[in-house]
Write a protein that holds these residues in place. Sequence first.
Motif, mmCIF file in Angstrom:
data_model
loop_
_atom_site.group_PDB
_atom_site.id
_atom_site.type_symbol
_atom_site.label_atom_id
_atom_site.label_comp_id
_atom_site.label_asym_id
_atom_site.label_seq_id
_atom_site.Cartn_x
_atom_site.Cartn_y
_atom_site.Cartn_z
ATOM 1 N N GLN A 196 0.837 -1.189 0.000
ATOM 2 C CA GLN A 196 0.000 0.000 0.000
ATOM 3 C C GLN A 196 0.876 1.244 0.000
ATOM 4 O OE1 GLN A 196 -2.409 0.451 3.434
ATOM 5 N NE2 GLN A 196 -4.189 1.113 2.283
ATOM 6 N N GLY A 197 0.398 2.262 -0.639
ATOM 7 C CA GLY A 197 1.069 3.542 -0.567
ATOM 8 C C GLY A 197 2.300 3.615 -1.435
ATOM 9 N N CYS A 198 2.976 4.743 -1.338
ATOM 10 C CA CYS A 198 4.182 4.973 -2.113
ATOM 11 C C CYS A 198 5.300 4.083 -1.586
ATOM 12 C CB CYS A 198 4.573 6.447 -2.006
ATOM 13 S SG CYS A 198 6.184 6.792 -2.702
ATOM 14 N N ARG A 227 1.326 7.101 2.662
ATOM 15 C CA ARG A 227 1.381 5.712 3.116
ATOM 16 C C ARG A 227 0.131 4.940 2.709
ATOM 17 N NH1 ARG A 227 5.710 5.812 6.581
ATOM 18 N NH2 ARG A 227 6.048 7.799 7.647
ATOM 19 N N GLU A 228 -0.869 5.690 2.223
ATOM 20 C CA GLU A 228 -2.125 5.020 1.875
ATOM 21 C C GLU A 228 -2.323 4.918 0.370
ATOM 22 O OE1 GLU A 228 -5.022 7.331 3.933
ATOM 23 O OE2 GLU A 228 -3.896 7.009 5.798
ATOM 24 N N ARG A 229 -2.013 6.006 -0.317
ATOM 25 C CA ARG A 229 -2.302 6.026 -1.743
ATOM 26 C C ARG A 229 -1.015 5.956 -2.531
ATOM 27 N NH1 ARG A 229 -6.664 10.664 -2.872
ATOM 28 N NH2 ARG A 229 -8.516 9.436 -2.368
ATOM 29 N N GLU A 230 -1.054 5.125 -3.546
ATOM 30 C CA GLU A 230 0.123 5.082 -4.390
ATOM 31 C C GLU A 230 -0.061 6.029 -5.557
ATOM 32 O OE1 GLU A 230 1.645 1.412 -5.893
ATOM 33 O OE2 GLU A 230 3.418 2.565 -6.440
ATOM 34 N N PRO A 231 0.894 6.943 -5.743
ATOM 35 C CA PRO A 231 0.772 7.885 -6.849
ATOM 36 C C PRO A 231 1.003 7.202 -8.189
ATOM 37 C CG PRO A 231 2.843 8.188 -5.706
ATOM 38 C CD PRO A 231 2.097 7.144 -4.953
#
Lengths: 317, 693, 261
Positions: free
Chosen positions: B633-635, B649-653
């Motif tokens: 999860q996350g970057c 930490r939550e969304r991956e760009p």
Amino acid sequence: MIGYTGRRLLLLFPVLLGVSLVVFGVMSLVPGDPALAILGPYATPERLAELRADLALDRPWPARFVIWLGNLVQGDLGRSVSLERPVLDAVLERLGPTLLLAGSALSIGTVLGLAAGMLAALRHNRSTDRMVSIGVLLGISIPSFWLGLLLILLFAVWLGWLPASGMTTVWADAVSPADVLRHLVLPVASLALVAAGVIARIGRGAAIDVLAAEHIVMCRARGITEHRIVLVHALKGVAARMMPVIGLQTGFLIGGAVYIETIFQWPGLGRLLVDAIAARDLLLVQGGVLVLATAYVLVNLAADLLQHALDRRIRPA
Amino acid sequence: MRWIGGFARHERGPVKRVAESNGKRESAGSDPSVSDSPFSDAGALRALLRHPGARAGLVLLSLVLLPALAAPWLPLADPTLTEPARRMLPPLSTGHLLGTDQLGRDLLSRLIWGARSSIAVGLSATALAALIGILVGLLAGWLGRAADALLMRGIDVLMAFPYLLLALAIVAALGPGLANAMLAIAVANVPFFARAVRGAVLDIRHRDYIAAARLCGHGELAIVRHEVLPNLAPTVLLLMTTTLGWMILETAGLSFLGLGAQPPQADLGSMLGEGRELLTTYPRVAVLPGVVILVMVVGINLLGDALRDAIDPGHRSIGPAPRASRRTDDVEPRQDDGGSTGVESVADTDTDSRRQLLRVRALGVAFPTASGYADAVEGVSFDLGRGERVALVGESGSGKTLTALALLRLLPEQADLQGRVGFDGRSLTALDARGMRALRGRRIAYVPQEPLTALDPLFRVGAQLDEAILAHAPSADPRPRGDKLIEAVGLAGVPVLRRRFPHELSGGQRQRVAIAMALAHDPDLLIADEATTALDVTVQQEILTLLQRLCEDGGRSLLFVTHDLALAARLCRRVLVMYAGRIVEDAPLQRLLIRPAHPYTHALIACSPELGRPDKPLAAVAGQPPAPGALRQGCRFAPRCPRVQPICREREPALAAVGAAGAVDAGTDHVSPRPVCVPARHRVRCLFPMEDA
Amino acid sequence: MTERPLLEAAGLGKHYAARGGRVAALDGVDLRIGRCDSIGLVGESGSGKTTLARIAAGLIEADRGRLLWRGAPVDGLRGEARLEFRRGVQYVFQNPMTALNPRHRVGRALEWSLRGLTALGGAARRGRLQAVAERVGLDIALLQRYPHQLSGGQAQRVCIARALLGEPRLVILDEPVSALDVSLQAQILNLLAELRAERGLAYLFISHDVAVVERLCERIVVMRNGAIVERGGRDAVLRSPRADYTRRLLAAVPTMPGADR
């Protein structure tokens, strides 16, 4: 290549000298009076005295070794007590059938084993691989003398297709090649199946290593066809690695031949040895072991030379 | 087991292992807490007990071993009690479960007692051979020089005997009997142990940790005890398991010949030998002991194989079956570097794609692990134009080499490949094996990192060059073309060079040969994978110049895979930066060096020492890259990023044009990038890129 | 008056048997390392720099020449004097993974090393071990691990800790960061610079990477084919090299144009 062969040949002499020393040394393990042990309890005092003089038993062992070695170089391995003839004659007469037996088993075992090993490696972790692995496991776990008995039971006793014994001599005019072949099938099968198991096992490992090597991947990257990669690059790599294994396997085959010749009454050196041990004919045992060991050393030399021809990176130890 | 010979002889080694590829490729921080140690004994034992082969082996072995151990307490008839009146009773007779033999002795009892003595003899012979062998091997390997030469010549002489013959000769001299047979078999096995142990000691002796122990003032004996012996354990243990089965077979053999157990004492071999006489009439007397031997030895060998797998996981005898490709229902990429147009075809024919030579879309590589597939490369998308030279930069474990191999579909078999690759308007991922082969080496060529391992060591350089030419031009005479190629890469003395084996060349020469082979068919795209890493700087310089010239001359495209930004700068105008299996930044070289948008790229530049700037502060990044599959999860850079925000930490760009990022999100809710004025083709995978900070 | 150097080597020579005769790995090399010196040893593979380093550490013996530790010949040191030399000169290897015994937990390995060097009691030993581990940035929990459970950077920290246990005067660093990725390399380089500054260590730093040597060393020695081709102050060697080879070497170093300026 020539330099390598020369160096390997030079290495031969110390090894052969060592082999004679060991054979000589082992015989001095015999408890009690060697002359008595060789001639048996019924020997006359005159014969005993004569043999003691021949063996130079009153001299220290290095001197005895030199004398023995001198005789050995001249082809004099002494006289067999049980056969009442020169040891060398008896041994050489029986060497041919043993080489025939072991040689056939080695060729068949090598071809079979290498093919199975390569196949298993190419089908790594698939059903073919598993089947080969199970076969290999049986091959390396089965006692060859028991396998021989099972083959006799099946093909000679129950099916009656092939003879279990009856070969007294191999080279005589009266014996047709077809007859020899018929008698050869079962003993060769007992030996070859076991040898194939061993060779397949190591061959599979070698082939897996070679096929995973970077240069194989690079062959693919150059667009070389898969069958050329397997049959040219991988096979040569595997063969080079397998040479010492095959050489060593000859040694195990010669050992196995002792059982197999006994079971199938094959007129070879192995059976002669067993008979000689039973008869406490120590000089005959000595001669037989020496000749077989020499043959084995030469086979290993050939294997090393072949390996060097395949892989030039190898240098003598 | 008869193969131990081969195993033991191997240490003299037909193949001298090439030194570990090179330091730079060291595995990046895997998560240590989850890895089982092959060296921690508890770990090895656990792995052993999980092994199906080990379980089967244990079952088989205990079938024989348990009754044999319990023999004195079992209600068995006296195995030596002869009852001529009750000879050859069939199985299931009262009191005789398996019947009786030719002297009326109970067959079951004899089998169990026979197995007992066979096992005892096998174990003692193994222990004896191991003890002497370890001593000899240790002395020879550790002392070296004269002691080594003397001891090993002795071992050579013992090995010059066909295995069984030495034992036969010893028994012949000592006289028949089980103890003598045991002794003889043990002596005949000493060479295997001595050689294996010596080989292991020689290897250990030259390890740096031995030097380190000397540096700490320890004496030789202490070093042997503390540093050498523990490392011998796997070798010896393995050899003992493999030899045990073999020794049981061979002592049985000697007894079979009448040279081992003497009546009334019996082991399995002598029972077999006696039963031989009755083979035609009462086969079971000879067959049954063989079955017991077989079951026992198969069990031991299965255990030995399992032990080998546990100790040396690299050489699995038989591994887990390859699983069906993962996520078959989910072939569409979850996320794509190409932004919103992730599903476009790589093979389409519009003008833009014709300008591009290589189009990579959502490329992913995953490897099976104990806990499912781990992504080593994920969602890699980029284009590479004709004549363009692009660098793929990343640290070890970043997935750059896997990406390069994936383009040519040269990944190891167990790797799972996702995504699409288009080359010159065709889809490579849709090609069959034959079509792929036709492209490899002809249109796309690969120059590997370590040219020593990349050339077949068993063939002369000339033959390999010819082969590379013939691969796509089967009818032509390859020699003139080959000679030309050798000259083109700046090597002199063609006839001599052709006859050389790869190991006879220097590193630089080998790399030139590898490049010559790559050029054999004038490829459109050259992939150079750390092609200069193994070389000295001055040679590296020459090879870089050569690569540059070759690309400029032919208008050839280059994908230059490297860990070193400075090397990339030397050769390429555009750089793709990879981190933890993803492309994190894609920018023209100058732009990347002066104004990196991704914090990782920034850190990479900031922590590289530069010649002429000894006082440049090295801003080291704390921590280490995540292991493949460790972060879901996350970057991927969030744990080490100095500018991390909670949302990282939550969304991956996604990999998006600089200036358009920020709000762009992965997965379901794409936000269309708004057009902004940024230098051409600068993309970054960061929610908060460093814009002119 | 100059102070007596820590380590002094004169006319060192070392030959190896090779195909077609003997190859000189080292041919008449002189070297002086004083207190707090930091000397960079630069050269390509086969230049003999590792051979020189191993001889300097007393790991192998030279065929010719003298090696003096504080004025006394190293091969003549016995007993306590030998131990003093052992404590005084330590070594950090290129590949931390092969420099650690795979069979021992690293904490235990470190303690064993300390036992060889000093006669400290159990508590004092553990105290020093903890202090050193902390100083090199090793989490105490990591000491319970086996080497293969560590990352390359962590393992190299363990090796540096081991080198520091005996409170050495001279640490020989043989390509200590070459096996590490850049981001980890920077951590280790910074640590080495700090350690030298705070403990007054002398370094003999071997590297093929001139940029790394430039950061850590005040003097530079350039080797080729077993001999020293140039030596001098850092700036003198790097800015105005006299030897042809040095010039070629420096020209071949790849640089990043305009980065981070």
